[in-house]
Every structure is written in structure tokens, then in C-alpha cells.
Design a protein around this motif. Structure first.
Motif, PDB file in Angstrom:
ATOM      1  N   PRO A   1     -72.742  45.347 -68.023  1.00  0.00           N
ATOM      2  CA  PRO A   1     -72.573  45.488 -69.936  1.00  0.00           C
ATOM      3  C   PRO A   1     -73.401  46.918 -70.301  1.00  0.00           C
ATOM      4  N   VAL A   2     -74.281  47.965 -69.799  1.00  0.00           N
ATOM      5  CA  VAL A   2     -74.907  48.482 -69.968  1.00  0.00           C
ATOM      6  C   VAL A   2     -74.138  49.686 -70.500  1.00  0.00           C
ATOM      7  N   ASN A   3     -72.857  49.504 -70.084  1.00  0.00           N
ATOM      8  CA  ASN A   3     -71.753  50.899 -71.077  1.00  0.00           C
ATOM      9  C   ASN A   3     -70.725  50.299 -71.482  1.00  0.00           C
TER      10      ASN A   3
ATOM     11  N   GLU B   1     -65.450  52.758 -58.851  1.00  0.00           N
ATOM     12  CA  GLU B   1     -66.183  51.552 -58.420  1.00  0.00           C
ATOM     13  C   GLU B   1     -66.408  50.331 -59.835  1.00  0.00           C
ATOM     14  N   ALA B   2     -65.821  51.262 -60.588  1.00  0.00           N
ATOM     15  CA  ALA B   2     -66.365  50.598 -61.979  1.00  0.00           C
ATOM     16  C   ALA B   2     -64.966  49.668 -63.125  1.00  0.00           C
ATOM     17  N   VAL B   3     -63.768  49.494 -61.154  1.00  0.00           N
ATOM     18  CA  VAL B   3     -62.421  48.678 -62.263  1.00  0.00           C
ATOM     19  C   VAL B   3     -62.896  47.542 -62.521  1.00  0.00           C
ATOM     20  N   TRP B   4     -63.066  46.919 -61.239  1.00  0.00           N
ATOM     21  CA  TRP B   4     -63.468  45.417 -61.054  1.00  0.00           C
ATOM     22  C   TRP B   4     -65.124  45.066 -61.647  1.00  0.00           C
ATOM     23  N   ASP B   5     -65.838  45.981 -61.813  1.00  0.00           N
ATOM     24  CA  ASP B   5     -67.847  45.120 -61.937  1.00  0.00           C
ATOM     25  C   ASP B   5     -67.488  45.541 -63.204  1.00  0.00           C
TER      26      ASP B   5
ATOM     27  N   PRO C   1     -57.476  38.436 -65.234  1.00  0.00           N
ATOM     28  CA  PRO C   1     -58.212  39.438 -64.968  1.00  0.00           C
ATOM     29  C   PRO C   1     -59.271  38.873 -64.196  1.00  0.00           C
ATOM     30  N   PRO C   2     -60.031  39.998 -63.372  1.00  0.00           N
ATOM     31  CA  PRO C   2     -59.453  41.358 -64.481  1.00  0.00           C
ATOM     32  C   PRO C   2     -59.254  42.478 -63.883  1.00  0.00           C
ATOM     33  N   ALA C   3     -57.859  42.746 -63.252  1.00  0.00           N
ATOM     34  CA  ALA C   3     -57.201  43.096 -62.777  1.00  0.00           C
ATOM     35  C   ALA C   3     -56.389  44.197 -63.868  1.00  0.00           C
ATOM     36  N   PRO C   4     -56.232  45.676 -63.175  1.00  0.00           N
ATOM     37  CA  PRO C   4     -56.213  46.005 -64.570  1.00  0.00           C
ATOM     38  C   PRO C   4     -54.676  46.373 -65.305  1.00  0.00           C
TER      39      PRO C   4
ATOM     40  N   GLY D   1     -67.331  47.624 -69.868  1.00  0.00           N
ATOM     41  CA  GLY D   1     -68.307  48.361 -69.912  1.00  0.00           C
ATOM     42  C   GLY D   1     -67.724  49.058 -68.601  1.00  0.00           C
ATOM     43  N   ALA D   2     -65.977  49.005 -68.013  1.00  0.00           N
ATOM     44  CA  ALA D   2     -65.742  49.896 -66.844  1.00  0.00           C
ATOM     45  C   ALA D   2     -64.704  50.596 -67.551  1.00  0.00           C
ATOM     46  N   ASP D   3     -64.651  51.775 -66.848  1.00  0.00           N
ATOM     47  CA  ASP D   3     -64.090  52.431 -66.981  1.00  0.00           C
ATOM     48  C   ASP D   3     -62.463  52.748 -67.443  1.00  0.00           C
ATOM     49  N   ILE D   4     -62.380  53.029 -68.611  1.00  0.00           N
ATOM     50  CA  ILE D   4     -61.024  52.704 -68.968  1.00  0.00           C
ATOM     51  C   ILE D   4     -60.507  53.195 -68.276  1.00  0.00           C
ATOM     52  N   TYR D   5     -60.194  55.208 -68.226  1.00  0.00           N
ATOM     53  CA  TYR D   5     -59.697  55.828 -67.556  1.00  0.00           C
ATOM     54  C   TYR D   5     -59.021  55.183 -65.952  1.00  0.00           C
ATOM     55  N   SER D   6     -60.187  55.077 -65.681  1.00  0.00           N
ATOM     56  CA  SER D   6     -60.028  55.180 -63.739  1.00  0.00           C
ATOM     57  C   SER D   6     -59.347  53.513 -64.288  1.00  0.00           C
TER      58      SER D   6
END
Lengths: 285, 335
Positions: A49-51, A42-46, A227-230, A68-73
Motif C-alpha cells: 500500500p505504501v507504493n 517480488e511486487a507482481v502479486w504482493d 486477480p491478482p493474476a497480471p 502498489g505493484a510495479d506495472i512494468y513487472s
């Protein structure tokens, strides 16, 4: 089918080809299973800011990025973009280049020769230079990257097939087929094409690696998927603002590019040894 | 005479290819876009400004007239005007070319000076640990994304260890420009401090750029040396007792190098293309950084000018390499 099984058996015996195949399979599986194996789909595109910019460890295997998106994901989902671009671009180059090479090499008509001169123009300059021009004209998007790469890569296949067909034309078995009155289209499809298949397959594997590097370079230059495409190249480009503090930012996408390109290169080298007896490593190159 | 015939033959190939390349760029920039004038005028231009530019550049005329006009322009060295620097694109690129050439040559020197000996070692110690290690390095060197390697080197050697400067071409005042190559200009001016600074700035970008080239040189040298080691003259030299080292480093290497030289020539073009991406990471003020900034600012004329310019330089470099190769190897190069 036994041909494919035999090639697979030989790949299993050739160490570098096997390593290449495994690396490619890892990335392909990551792309297919992205929703399953990513830790924060869920945190790939959203934006969270907290993270923002959390170092690797605990919940964030490879850390988090500026959003704040998870880089691994993101890297796992990015495999989909990378493989899609490379597969479609190399596939389109095959579909354009192989028929042109076959036809130009076989017919020796002036149109075919003219097309080969056009391919010379593309081969005379580095792919990235013309790809930059095309991508800039069309605007940054995945489709346009694919288009830019296809337009600039087909000449490699056309050249390769053209040279092979010209060499084959005067082989005895082809001349025999002509003498027997076999229709030309059947000679080309049934006798010529299977004989040029090996170099095409090798070039396809090497071309996948090459295309992935060029696509990543376009992404890095800001001409890839917006962006925000990974997209891996863009992720690396983004990280520059946050160095040296966020040292982990570019680590995962860079390694991902390395793994997949190395995989295709090793596989291509191995396939060359297996499929092309003329180039077999008699000298262990 | 044979050399002259070859030069004539290569020129005969060069001219139509260059004409074709320009036609391709013309097609990309004038035929593909719905409104080339809007692209050239930039994102913020008003409707009136776009219309004025269209008339001024003659973009409303038939395409064939535009194409001929475009050839005329390029023959005069006119690549259009940059939106961002408001200077002629050709002048901008010309000013930045020496930086790119200096970087490319430095990378080439690194690749050759280290690549050839490593290739020889790899061949003479075939299938030993050294050979396997070198193979891993060469395979890896061709797979790594150069811009990522650049960041990693910056992170380690500039940001963390602080051994080398992060970016740019020199610290403090540059030497008086004579050749445009900062290292050469520093030597001519007798300023060793400036030479040191220039070399330290050159180190990281040149090493990054050299990595894939180095891998290629090692591979080809290894293959060439292995090929040559199997020749009868090597057995003969062995038999009459010439020291192994002399055979390898003198006679075998010289024979093996003729095929490697063609590859080294081709590398120059590949390095030039790699410089485009790497320059931006190191803020190296060459034509690559110029192209990158032009892309960011949607400076369309500058991007297209860069394409023609870089393509032209690449083709000229290959032409020079072909002729040079024909002179070195009298058996005749690739046709």
C-alpha cells in the motif's frame, strides 16, 4: 529443414513480416525472461500500500497500480498468461479443427458434413458472444478462458481445411495416387496435408492475434484470470476507477496488447505472401 | 425470380443454423454446468430456493424434453427472468437494443464515409508517403484493443481537453422516445439542443467502434481500386482523354465497390460484437452494458439470454446483408 530456412530467409526480406516477427519475439522473450527483466518480480502479486498509484519515473518505469505493484513487472509477467492462453487455445483449435476438416473434406460422409454444419453455427455468431456464455458458465479462470476460446475457434480451421481439401481432391496428382492404389490415409497425410499447410500456418498466425484480443476482452469483462493474476485485459479494466489521475495505469498493458497483436498480424500477412503464391501481392495489397 | 430463389436459399441455411445455435447455447447452459439451477438462482440462494427453482423450471426432467421446451420458450420470446432487474430478459434486451443499433450504425457511417475515400487515395498514391502512413494506420487499427482505445480517447478528449462528454447517451432530459434512436427522436421532436447533446455523446464511442472497421474498409477499397485500375476499360478511358479524377472516382470506384460492399455488410456483425465491449467503457445503455452488468452480478439467465439474442441479431443482420448484396450486384453474390 531447408524449407524452414528458406521461409526464414524470405521473412527477412519482407519488411512487414520481419517487423511482425521481431515484435512477436520481443513478447516471447519478455515472457521467458520475465524474472530477469522485470524490475520488481517480488511486487507482481504482493500488496504494498505504501507504493500505491505512483506515477512512472525513477524506480517505477511504468508506475504502480492500486495494490502498489510495479506495472512494468506485471505487464512482463502478463505476457506469460497471454501467450499461454493464445498458444494453448490456438493449438487445441488446430488439433480439433484440422483433422475434422481433413476428414470431412476427404470422406464426404454424412458425419463429416454434420460436423461442418456444427462449425457453421459457431462461425455464424461472433466468437466473443459464445465465449462469454462459456466463460460465464465455467467461472473465471485461465483454464476456462482457454476452453472457451478453443471451443469457439476450431471451426475456423475446420472450414479452411475442408474447403482446401475439397478443392484438392480432384487435382491430377491426387487422382493419380488414388489410381495407383495408395491407401487413403497415406494420401491424406502425405499429399493432401502438406498442400493445405500454408493456409493453416497463415491462419494460425492471424488466429494468435485474434485470440489474444478476444482473451483480453474476456479479461476486461471480468471473465478472465481472477486477480491478482497480471492479466492485461483486467489491468486495463481496473484502471478505470483511477482515471484521470492515474493516467499511466492502462498505458503499459494496452501497448503490450497492441504490440503482440500487431506482431502476429504482420507476420501472418507476410507469411501469406511468402507461402501462398496464389495470393501473392500481385497488386501489392 | 433469381432474387427470390436466393432469399429462399439463404433462409434454408438460416433456419437450421438458428436451431443449431440455440442447441449450442442450451448445451452450454444446461449440460456443461453441474447444477444449472444453482447458477440460475444466483450465488446467495439457499438450498431450498435452488431446489424450488429446479422444479419450477423443470430442470429435473430429461434433457431432450428440456431442449424441446427451450425451443418452445424461445418461440414465445421468453428468454427467462433476470435475477437483478427481476424483469423478463427479452424485455430488458429489447429496451436496450436501439441504443446498440444507433451506436453500430454511427460507427458504420464513420467507417464508410472516411474509409472509402482514404482507400481510393491509398490506391491512387500507391507506395507514396500517404500510402505508407495509411498502411500503418490500418495495421494499427486492427491490432488495438478497442476497450483500451476507448479509455485513451476518454482520457484525452473528455477528461483532459473536456471537448466531449465522458459517458452516457445524453445530458439532461432525453427526447420523447419514438424510434428509440436518440438522434432521430430529437430531430422528430424538433429539439436541436437535444440532437447536439446526443451527437456529442455518440462521438467517442462511435469513433472507437469505427476504428477497426475503418481499417478494413480502407484495405478492401484499396485492393479493389488497384484491381480495377488494371482493367482494360481504364486504359481506354485514359486514351480517349477522360479526366483522371473522373475515371477514378466515378468509374473505377463503382466497379471496385461491389466487392467492398460484401465486406461492409460483414462489418456490421463485427461492429455489433465490438459494441458489447465498448459500451461498458462509455456506460452506453445498450445490450453490451447489460451483458457486462449481468456478468458482474452473476445474473446467469441474463447472460444466456444475451447470447441467444446477440447471436440471433447477428445472424439476421448477415441474412439482410446477403439479400441486399444480391440485389445490388446482379452477377450473384457469394453462394
Amino acid at each position: 529443414m531447408s524449407g524452414i530456412a528458406q521461409v526464414l530467409r524470405q521473412i527477412a526480406r519482407d519488411r512487414s513480416a520481419l517487423v511482425g516477427l521481431v515484435l512477436v519475439m520481443i513478447v516471447v522473450l519478455a515472457a521467458i525472461l520475465a524474472p530477469v527483466i522485470s524490475t520488481h518480480p517480488e511486487a507482481v502479486w504482493d500488496m504494498n500500500p505504501v507504493n500505491r498509484l505512483k506515477p512512472p519515473g525513477g524506480e517505477w518505469v511504468m508506475g504502480t497500480d492500486r495494490m502498489g505493484a510495479d506495472i512494468y513487472s506485471r505487464v512482463v509477467y502478463g505476457a506469460r498468461i497471454t501467450l499461454l492462453i493464445a498458444l494453448v487455445a490456438v493449438g487445441a483449435s488446430l488439433l480439433i479443427g484440422v483433422p475434422i476438416g481433413l476428414w470431412a473434406g476427404w470422406s464426404e460422409l454424412w458425419i463429416g458434413e454434420a460436423l461442418m454444419r456444427v462449425s457453421d453455427i459457431f462461425l455464424a455468431v461472433p466468437q466473443i458472444v459464445l465465449a462469454i456464455a462459456i466463460a460465464q458458465t465455467l467461472g473465471p479462470s485461465i483454464q476456462n478462458v482457454i476452453l472457451a476460446l478453443s471451443i469457439t475457434y476450431w471451426p475456423w480451421f475446420a472450414r479452411l481445411v475442408y474447403a482446401e481439401v475439397r478443392a484438392l481432391k480432384h487435382e491430377t496428382f491426387i487422382e493419380a495416387a488414388i489410381a495407383l492404389g495408395v491407401p487413403q490415409w497415406r494420401i491424406v497425410l502425405q499429399h493432401v496435408l502438406p498442400n493445405v499447410a500454408s493456409p493453416i500456418i497463415v491462419r494460425t498466425s492471424i488466429g494468435m492475434g485474434f485470440t489474444i484480443l478476444t482473451a483480453a476482452s474476456l479479461g476486461f469483462l471480468g471473465l478472465g484470470a481472477p486477480p491478482p493474476a497480471p492479466e492485461w485485459g483486467r489491468m486495463i479494466s481496473e484502471s478505470r476507477e483511477f482515471l484521470p489521475e492515474a493516467w499511466w495505469y492502462a498505458l503499459a498493458p494496452g501497448l503490450a496488447i497492441f504490440i503482440v497483436v500487431m506482431g502476429f498480424n504482420l507476420l501472418g500477412d507476410g507469411l501469406r505472401d511468402i507461402l501462398d503464391p496464389r495470393l501473392r501481392r500481385s497488386h501489392d495489397r | 425470380m433469381r432474387i427470390l430463389a436466393l432469399i429462399a436459399k439463404r433462409l434454408l441455411w438460416f433456419v437450421p443454423t438458428a436451431v443449431g445455435l440455440i442447441a449450442v447455447v442450451f448445451f452450454i447452459s444446461r449440460v456443461i454446468p453441474a447444477d444449472p439451477a444453482a447458477l440460475l438462482a444466483g450465488e446467495t440462494a439457499s438450498r431450498e430456493a435452488i431446489d424450488a427453482l429446479r422444479t419450477k423450471l423443470g430442470l429435473d426432467r430429461p434433457l431432450i424434453v428440456q431442449l424441446l421446451d427451450y425451443y418452445g420458450q424461445l418461440l414465445r420470446g421468453d428468454l427467462g427472468t433476470s435475477l437483478f432487474t427481476t424483469r423478463p430478459v427479452s424485455a430488458d434486451l429489447m429496451a436496450r437494443l436501439p441504443a446498440t443499433i444507433e451506436l453500430t450504425l454511427a460507427a458504420m457511417i464513420i467507417a464508410v464515409v472516411f474509409g472509402i475515400p482514404l482507400g481510393v487515395v491509398s490506391a491512387t498514391r500507391r507506395n507514396t508517403l500517404v500510402d505508407h502512413m495509411l498502411r500503418i494506420v490500418t495495421v494499427g487499427g486492427l491490432a488495438v484493443a478497442s476497450f483500451w482505445l476507448a479509455l485513451v480517447l476518454q482520457l484525452v478528449f473528455a477528461m483532459d481537453l473536456g471537448w466531449l462528454p465522458l459517458q452516457g447517451r445524453i445530458s439532461g432530459f432525453p427526447p420523447r422516445p419514438i424510434t428509440g434512436f436518440m438522434t432521430v427522436d430529437a430531430v422528430i421532436s424538433g429539439r436541436m439542443d437535444q440532437l447536439g447533446s446526443a451527437l456529442r455523446h455518440l462521438a467517442l464511442p462511435a469513433i472507437t467502434l469505427a476504428v477497426p472497421a475503418l481499417a478494413t474498409v480502407v484495405r478492401f477499397t484499396r485492393a479493389g481500386v488497384l484491381d480495377t485500375l488494371g482493367k482494360p476499360f481504364v486504359d481506354y478511358q485514359n486514351a480517349i482523354g477522360i479526366p483522371r479524377a473522373l475515371i477514378v472516382w466515378r468509374y473505377v470506384l463503382r466497379n471496385a465497390l461491389t466487392s467492398t460492399i460484401t465486406q461492409i455488410g460483414l462489418l456490421f456483425g463485427i461492429l455489433l460484437a465490438g459494441a458489447v465491449v465498448i459500451e461498458t467503457v462509455f456506460q452506453w445503455p445498450g445490450i453490451g452494458t447489460y451483458a457486462f452488468e449481468a456478468i458482474l452480478q452473476s445474473d446467469y439467465a441474463a447472460v444466456m439470454g444475451f447470447t441467444v439474442y446477440a447471436g440471433g441479431i447477428f445472424m439476421i443482420a448477415n441474412l439482410v446483408v446477403d439479400v441486399a448484396h444480391a440485389m445490388i450486384d446482379p452477377r450473384g453474390g457469394r453462394a
